[in-house]
Design an enzyme around this catalytic site. Structure first.
Site, mmCIF file in Angstrom:
data_model
loop_
_atom_site.group_PDB
_atom_site.id
_atom_site.type_symbol
_atom_site.label_atom_id
_atom_site.label_comp_id
_atom_site.label_asym_id
_atom_site.label_seq_id
_atom_site.Cartn_x
_atom_site.Cartn_y
_atom_site.Cartn_z
ATOM 1 N N GLU A 132 10.745 2.949 -10.744
ATOM 2 C CA GLU A 132 9.527 2.146 -10.821
ATOM 3 C C GLU A 132 8.783 2.486 -12.103
ATOM 4 O O GLU A 132 9.209 3.337 -12.886
ATOM 5 C CB GLU A 132 8.647 2.393 -9.590
ATOM 6 C CG GLU A 132 9.242 1.848 -8.304
ATOM 7 C CD GLU A 132 8.345 2.055 -7.103
ATOM 8 O OE1 GLU A 132 7.298 2.710 -7.257
ATOM 9 O OE2 GLU A 132 8.697 1.577 -6.018
ATOM 10 N N ASP A 235 -15.083 6.402 4.251
ATOM 11 C CA ASP A 235 -15.916 7.168 5.179
ATOM 12 C C ASP A 235 -15.878 8.671 4.903
ATOM 13 O O ASP A 235 -16.911 9.339 4.920
ATOM 14 C CB ASP A 235 -15.468 6.903 6.621
ATOM 15 C CG ASP A 235 -15.418 5.418 6.944
ATOM 16 O OD1 ASP A 235 -16.305 4.683 6.480
ATOM 17 O OD2 ASP A 235 -14.483 5.001 7.645
ATOM 18 N N HIS A 366 -6.522 -1.315 -6.039
ATOM 19 C CA HIS A 366 -5.256 -0.883 -5.455
ATOM 20 C C HIS A 366 -5.265 0.573 -5.002
ATOM 21 O O HIS A 366 -4.733 0.900 -3.951
ATOM 22 C CB HIS A 366 -4.144 -1.112 -6.476
ATOM 23 C CG HIS A 366 -2.760 -0.891 -5.949
ATOM 24 N ND1 HIS A 366 -2.325 -1.453 -4.765
ATOM 25 C CD2 HIS A 366 -1.724 -0.174 -6.440
ATOM 26 C CE1 HIS A 366 -1.063 -1.104 -4.551
ATOM 27 N NE2 HIS A 366 -0.678 -0.316 -5.532
#
Length: 581
Positions: A132, A235, A366
């Site tokens: 990748e 959170d 992303h």
């Protein structure tokens, strides 16, 4: 140390705890980081409490379409994986953290396979390895093609299910962590959390522990469009910030340029349209159907992610639109269905057919490279508090995450945290809290932003602190977030309002960090500072909440040893684009 004019409260407004629980360690989050930590601790400490916001498999790990990177081939080496990671991080990686990631990653992946993770294999039965973006060797393991995260999540949850009857581990689902508890000495000693419909454990409660591990994922819902799931509202990061923990490098946010645009206010995972689709011949067009990448970069539609994202933003600004289009129609239904079955299926589920229609696309958040600052064993700046996965900033990713290193980070550092906690708990370093004053008082000026204000937060962050930023845009974002934060109507807290307040607090910290970094590199793009400037770039931005609630900023230079052997001339963004088949 510089102080900003931004103040945030110590607490969110919530009802007094109506029930209590006790454990040795509380792990918050059920992605690869949280599950790895909890499963490893279960065999070593008396009681582990694992809490998750919805159900076990709804975290970011299950959504991960990419793979997991590890040195699994004799043709590869740890040194090469380390080198690729450092290049992607453009000088801001912690070299020791990267070494730990890579050197321990191979064994960690084999252990994952041993508990049942089924990765894709070739005809000979050997694990298939692919390549990748940014990797110079084939070292990416996949499962089900583009369902790697789902398979890893399945294997870890299955391992957890096998020990559900073990009294040493308890799982509470539908549990939203509200705030961190601290004892009288300032040590983190538990959490307040809100549980929905779990029998007697319902509403707000207080869970006390000798240590807390935050593995709550990222903050993607701070933007109008994100590939993160709906639960990714930051959170854990926000609770740590309010408690006084250091957060580092929040300004470095990865944006993917081609994400299916589902309209303003959409939540949950926004479907990625991979670069590989453009690699097969698809191309970008504007509202009039005209191609616009040609002439902007030698690779045109196959330019690096940041180049494509900036071009799309510029086109949307020029045309007054909120998306552009990807044209795949000429590739034909048969080819698209064979080459990209998951993408085609997801698009059609949402009402778009890439074989017959233009696909609306826009850049979307992303991944967050920054987060709760930790050391090499996951300890934060607060005693008793650990962080792991996308919630943390271990130093592995630097200014830009290398593809498929995120799952590996959760796996490796989850194991490291479990090992460190095992040793410390056995040595009596983290005693069980006994102070009766552990539950914070509402006199600490708790705050709340109503859930319906979330869209205002997302609009402000996307417009001013998104994939392209400037001093002017960031100032506008800061002003708007201050207005939203000030609009506290005194209402009682609820999960939606707590999440929105978390996004406001993190947005204020992120915009502040971005305004102070006057250079473009990695995931941070400043259109008013486009030129490379190593002297002003090589530092970390550390933010924490001071005793009076003000956000304070420390700028820390990158240690010289972290740059040894790294040629920054090789870290130009054009060298970091995804390698296409």
């Amino acid at each position: 140390m510089n102080a900003s004019d931004i103040t945030i409260p110590r607490l969110l407004r919530a009802a007094a705890p109506g029930w209590t629980a006790t454990a040795d360690v509380i792990v918050v989050g059920s992605g690869i980081a949280g599950l790895t930590t909890a499963l490893r601790l279960r065999r070593r400490v008396d009681r582990v409490l694992l809490v998750t916001k919805t159900v076990l498999d709804e975290g970011s790990t299950a959504w991960a379409q990419g793979g997991i990177a590890a040195v699994m081939s004799p043709d590869d080496s740890p040194e090469e994986h380390i080198h690729d990671t450092l290049l992607a991080g453009v000088g801001l990686c912690d070299v020791d953290a990267v070494r730990a990631l890579v050197n321990e990653g191979t064994d960690a992946v084999w252990d994952l396979i041993a508990i049942g993770a089924d990765f894709d294999r070739g005809e000979t039965g050997a694990i298939s390895l692919t390549r990748e973006g940014g990797h110079h060797r084939d070292r990416i393991l996949h499962a089900g093609g583009d369902a790697t995260g789902r398979e890893i999540s399945r294997a870890l949850i299955a391992a957890l299910d096998r020990v559900r009857d073990d009294p040493g581990i308890e799982v509470i689902e539908h549990a939203l962590v509200v705030d961190l508890l601290s004892d009288e000495g300032g040590r983190v000693s538990g959490v307040t959390l809100h549980v929905i419909g779990e029998g007697q454990v319902d509403g707000v409660g207080a869970a006390h522990a000798r240590a807390v591990v935050l593995a709550t994922g990222g903050l993607g819902q701070i933007y109008a469009s994100t590939t993160n799931p709906a639960v990714a509202t930051g959170d854990g990061m926000a609770a740590a910030l309010r408690a006084g923990a250091e957060l580092a490098d929040l300004e470095f946010v990865q944006f993917h340029p081609t994400v299916l645009y589902l309209g303003e206010g959409s939540t949950g995972q926004q479907p990625l349209i991979s670069e590989a689709v453009r690699g097969e011949g698809a191309f970008l067009v504007d509202a009039e159907g005209k191609r616009f990448m040609q002439g902007l970069h030698p690779l045109a539609d196959l330019a690096p992610r940041d180049v494509v994202a900036r071009a799309i933003i510029a086109k949307m600004r020029a045309t007054g639109t909120d998306h552009v289009h990807l044209d795949c129609r000429h590739l034909g239904a048969a080819f698209l269905e064979q080459r990209f079955p998951s993408i085609v299926e997801r698009c059609r589920e949402l009402g778009f057919d890439p074989a017959t229609q233009l696909l609306p696309v826009a850049p979307a958040q992303h991944y967050a490279s920054g987060g709760v600052r930790t050391d090499l064993v996951g300890r934060s700046s607060l005693e008793g508090l650990y962080a792991c996965g996308e919630t943390s900033c271990t130093g592995v990713h630097g200014a830009n995450r290398l593809a498929s290193n995120s799952l590996l980070e959760g796996l490796v550092f989850g194991r490291r945290i479990a090992d460190d906690l095992t040793r410390r708990l056995a040595a009596g370093e983290l005693p069980q809290p006994t102070s009766v004053g552990q539950v914070p008082s509402t006199a600490d000026r708790p705050a709340l932003v109503r859930g319906k204000r979330r869209l205002a937060v997302q609009r402000a962050m996307t417009a001013g602190a998104g994939s392209v930023r400037s001093r002017t845009s960031l100032a506008a974002t800061q002003r708007r977030l201050a207005e939203v934060a000030a609009a506290d109507d005194g209402k009682k807290g609820s999960p939606k309002s707590w999440e929105t307040t978390n996004l406001v607090h993190l947005g204020q910290a992120l915009a502040l960090a971005a305004s102070l970094r006057e250079e473009t590199r990695g995931g941070h793009v400043r259109e008013d500072f486009p030129e490379r400037d190593d002297a002003h770039f090589l530092h970390h931005t550390v933010i924490r909440r001071g005793p009076d609630g003000e956000l304070t900023v420390t700028v820390e230079p990158v240690p010289p040893e972290n740059l040894t052997g790294l040629d920054l001339d090789q870290t130009h963004p054009e060298e970091q684009h995804e390698r296409l088949p």
